[in-house]
Scaffold this motif. Structure first.
Motif, short mmCIF file in Angstrom:
data_model
loop_
_atom_site.label_atom_id
_atom_site.label_comp_id
_atom_site.label_asym_id
_atom_site.label_seq_id
_atom_site.Cartn_x
_atom_site.Cartn_y
_atom_site.Cartn_z
N LEU A 125 0.86 -1.19 0.00
CA LEU A 125 0.00 0.00 0.00
C LEU A 125 0.89 1.24 0.00
CD1 LEU A 125 -2.53 -1.12 2.76
CD2 LEU A 125 -3.06 -0.88 0.35
N ASN A 126 0.54 2.25 -0.79
CA ASN A 126 1.32 3.47 -0.75
C ASN A 126 0.87 4.34 0.43
OD1 ASN A 126 -0.90 5.08 -1.50
ND2 ASN A 126 -0.49 4.73 -3.68
N ASP A 165 7.98 -0.07 -4.72
CA ASP A 165 6.66 -0.67 -4.91
C ASP A 165 6.75 -2.03 -5.59
OD1 ASP A 165 5.42 1.39 -3.69
OD2 ASP A 165 4.73 2.40 -5.52
N ARG A 222 5.79 -5.75 -3.79
CA ARG A 222 4.80 -6.68 -4.32
C ARG A 222 5.37 -8.10 -4.43
NH1 ARG A 222 3.17 -3.40 -9.19
NH2 ARG A 222 3.42 -1.55 -7.91
N ALA A 235 -5.04 -5.45 0.40
CA ALA A 235 -3.97 -5.17 -0.56
C ALA A 235 -4.35 -5.66 -1.96
CB ALA A 235 -2.67 -5.81 -0.10
N VAL A 294 -4.14 -2.55 -4.06
CA VAL A 294 -2.86 -2.52 -4.77
C VAL A 294 -2.98 -3.23 -6.11
CG1 VAL A 294 -0.42 -3.12 -4.68
CG2 VAL A 294 -1.60 -2.42 -2.61
#
Lengths: 371, 257
Positions: A273-274, B88, B92, B116, B120
């Motif tokens: 998550l950012n 990022d 992941r 998520a 995401v």
């Protein structure tokens, strides 16, 4: 008394509690007469109630006058002269708003109730439609109240009474919460510029009285604006109240943010998550929940502080009351007028307080003692 | 630059994690000193050492919960820099399980697992629920999906945390003392899940004091002390014939109690 009985281990049944632990006598003893001093205080309180309650009831209801055209209508009665309230009710509610246009305020008020529903109620059907209406509501309300586009324009100088108090209070609350949250996040930011700006704003605003802001908004702004440019007085008051409240809310929200363990943000980040997603879904829902009492406390303070706009010449509920008191037809009825005004403030603030208690109870369910 | 060439070479079947000359400081405190460690795909590495030796910090550098100041770290061929895009990408690929579980207390178990995926990976909710239930079954608690974390035991919470990390289908799993905060009778249920995971071929970096678990699943043991890697060895050698005196001392303290 039954005689003592023995049971084999693991076979002991649940027995009822002894009789002196339950029932009305137990309640009386536990709550009113648990000790000699408490017993004495119980009698003292009862005596006070007997002395105070009947005269108040007498004044407020039994010997009160509820209708009439002037002060003379109340001459016969010894109690309160509520006739002033009924006769001037429209001014209390609408201020100097043109009477043929007050229906617009009524519609705006109903609209307000609809607009706040999806934010206050836990579950409503057609939530999406409600939210869309909420987002459009500010423009709708502005159009209804200020006029234009086919409606007779009503200059904000004629807005007043409870309606003006509500406009300032609701605008202040709705605008200051997001601003306060952003300031609180800014104060925690790693970015030096954002951090410094947030801290400076919060500390400056918190260090100056609200009345000072209102004075500055009403007088000093003209010095900085070019000649001939006017800036609506109500708009200035709205901005002053909002910024002021936002600074306080920022500190309340910061308290909530600090209460969230660091691991929550780390877990959110580790899942990809950012920053904004982590704040929106993980951190803020928890942080805001823990500071609901503080937030509502700020809202209540803000709602009462709206009465300070009387000082810069806006006719909010309190200033309207003051004007009615000085009316020759109703001279000498300041007690009735101010008691009534106070009662209106109290109703709104008490409502907010009860709502927050209910909300805390509801959100607390099922998630206690976690992490 | 030769380093960049290396980086592009190791994509694909290269190492999962590669740390080269990594240093880290907390203010004045030199917490990681010249760390060189390569973890291959499918390898299970257990990191142990006294408290304060930097082992947690080491694995937290792998998904950038901590930033290193010198040296290079590559995860699946992507170098970890300040570039948010790279971070990022790496997050992941890397799942993490924490000592304190760090479940989100305001969400149900199922929501913890799907948040998520939906935010995401932008997966539709129904599909995300399906994925989450699949992993909750794998950690043997599908029946708790609608409960809140606070209603579960510590062992159950940690298994949810493992499921939550697995939902993102990571290629590498980091475990930061996953059983240290658990009551003794719950440690086994969590270790069982981790053994299952190891047998499925997941690349794992595990910080733990559970030496039984280490013996069973580790391909290599890493012993750290005062910010340095003192010794790296397969468990058979590490436990029976450690090279360094510090390792011997540590093992005697931890195995004797």
């Amino acid at each position: 008394m039954t005689e003592a009985k023995t049971y084999t281990p693991g076979q002991h049944p649940n027995l009822p509690p002894p009789p002196n632990m339950v029932g009305s006598m137990a309640w009386l003893r536990d709550n009113l007469f648990s000790s000699w001093t408490n017993g004495a205080l119980t009698f003292l309180s009862a005596a006070l109630l007997i002395f105070i309650v009947p005269p108040v009831l007498d004044w407020a209801f039994l010997n009160a006058t509820f209708s009439g055209e002037s002060r003379d209508a109340c001459a016969a009665a010894t109690g309160a002269c509520w006739a002033v309230i009924t006769a001037r009710f429209d001014q209390f509610v609408y201020g100097l708003y043109p009477s043929e246009a007050t229906w617009r305020i009524n519609i705006a008020f109903v609209g307000l109730l609809i607009a706040v529903t999806p934010w206050l109620a836990p579950r409503v059907p057609f939530k999406k439609a409600f939210v869309i209406f909420s987002l459009a509501y500010p423009l709708l309300a502005l159009w209804l109240l200020a006029g234009g586009l086919g409606l007779e324009p009503v200059y904000t100088g004629r807005w007043g009474g409870f309606m003006l108090t509500l406009v300032i209070g609701v605008t202040g609350i709705v605008a200051s919460l997001p601003l306060g949250i952003m300031l609180a996040l800014g104060r925690q930011s790693d970015l030096p510029i954002v951090h410094t700006l947030s801290v400076t704003f919060i500390e400056v605003v918190r260090g100056v009285p609200l009345i000072m802001f209102l004075f500055m908004a009403s007088n000093m702004l003209n010095l900085f604006l070019p000649q001939g440019v006017t800036f609506d007085l109500l708009m200035r008051a709205l901005i002053a109240v909002t910024l002021f409240s936002a600074a306080y809310l920022a500190e309340v929200v910061r308290g909530g943010l600090q209460a969230i363990p660091k691991g929550q943000l780390e877990a959110a980040q580790a899942m990809g998550l950012n920053y904004w997603q982590a704040m929106a879904y993980i951190i803020l829902p928890q942080a805001l929940r823990t500071v609901i009492p503080g937030i509502v406390n700020s809202f209540i303070a803000l709602f009462k502080d709206t009465s300070l706009v009387a000082i810069i010449g806006l006719f909010d509920l309190l200033n309207m009351a003051k004007a009615i008191v000085t009316d020759v037809t109703w001279q000498g009825l300041s007690i009735e007028v101010y008691v009534f005004s106070a009662f209106i403030y109290w109703i709104v603030c008490f409502g907010m307080s009860r709502y927050s208690i209910w909300l805390e109870g509801r959100l607390g369910g099922g998630i206690e003692g976690t992490r | 630059m030769s380093m960049t060439d290396n980086a592009s070479n190791i994509t694909g079947p290269g190492p999962a994690v590669q740390m080269e000359g990594v240093h880290k400081w907390f203010d004045q405190f030199h917490v990681l000193k010249d760390i060189n460690l390569t973890v291959s795909n499918g390898e299970r590495v257990v990191i142990c050492g006294p408290s304060g030796s930097g082992k947690s910090t080491l694995i937290r550098c792998v998904n950038r919960l901590e930033a290193h100041q010198r040296g290079q770290i590559f995860v699946e061929g992507t170098e970890i820099t300040n570039d948010v895009k790279h971070i990022d990408t790496i997050r992941r690929e890397v799942g993490m399980v924490f000592q304190q579980f760090n479940l989100f207390p305001h969400m149900t178990v199922l929501e913890n697992c799907t948040i998520a995926l939906t935010k995401v990976r932008r997966m539709p909710k129904a599909e995300a629920d399906k994925v989450a239930m699949e992993y909750l079954e794998r950690v043997r608690i599908p029946e708790q999906a609608q409960k809140f974390p606070g209603q579960l035991s510590g062992g159950q919470q940690q298994r949810v945390a493992i499921a939550r990390a697995l939902c993102m289908r990571p290629r590498i799993m980091l475990f930061d003392e996953p059983t240290s905060a658990l009551d003794p009778e719950m440690i086994k249920e969590v270790l069982d899940v981790m053994v299952d995971l190891a047998e499925s071929g997941m690349t794992m970096m595990v910080v733990t004091h559970e030496m039984g678990f280490a013996r069973e699943v580790a391909d290599r043991m890493v012993f750290m002390d005062e910010g340095e890697i003192i010794e790296v060895a397969p468990p058979s050698v590490f436990f029976s014939n450690p090279a360094s005196d510090r390792t011997k001392l540590f093992l005697s303290q931890i195995l004797d109690h």
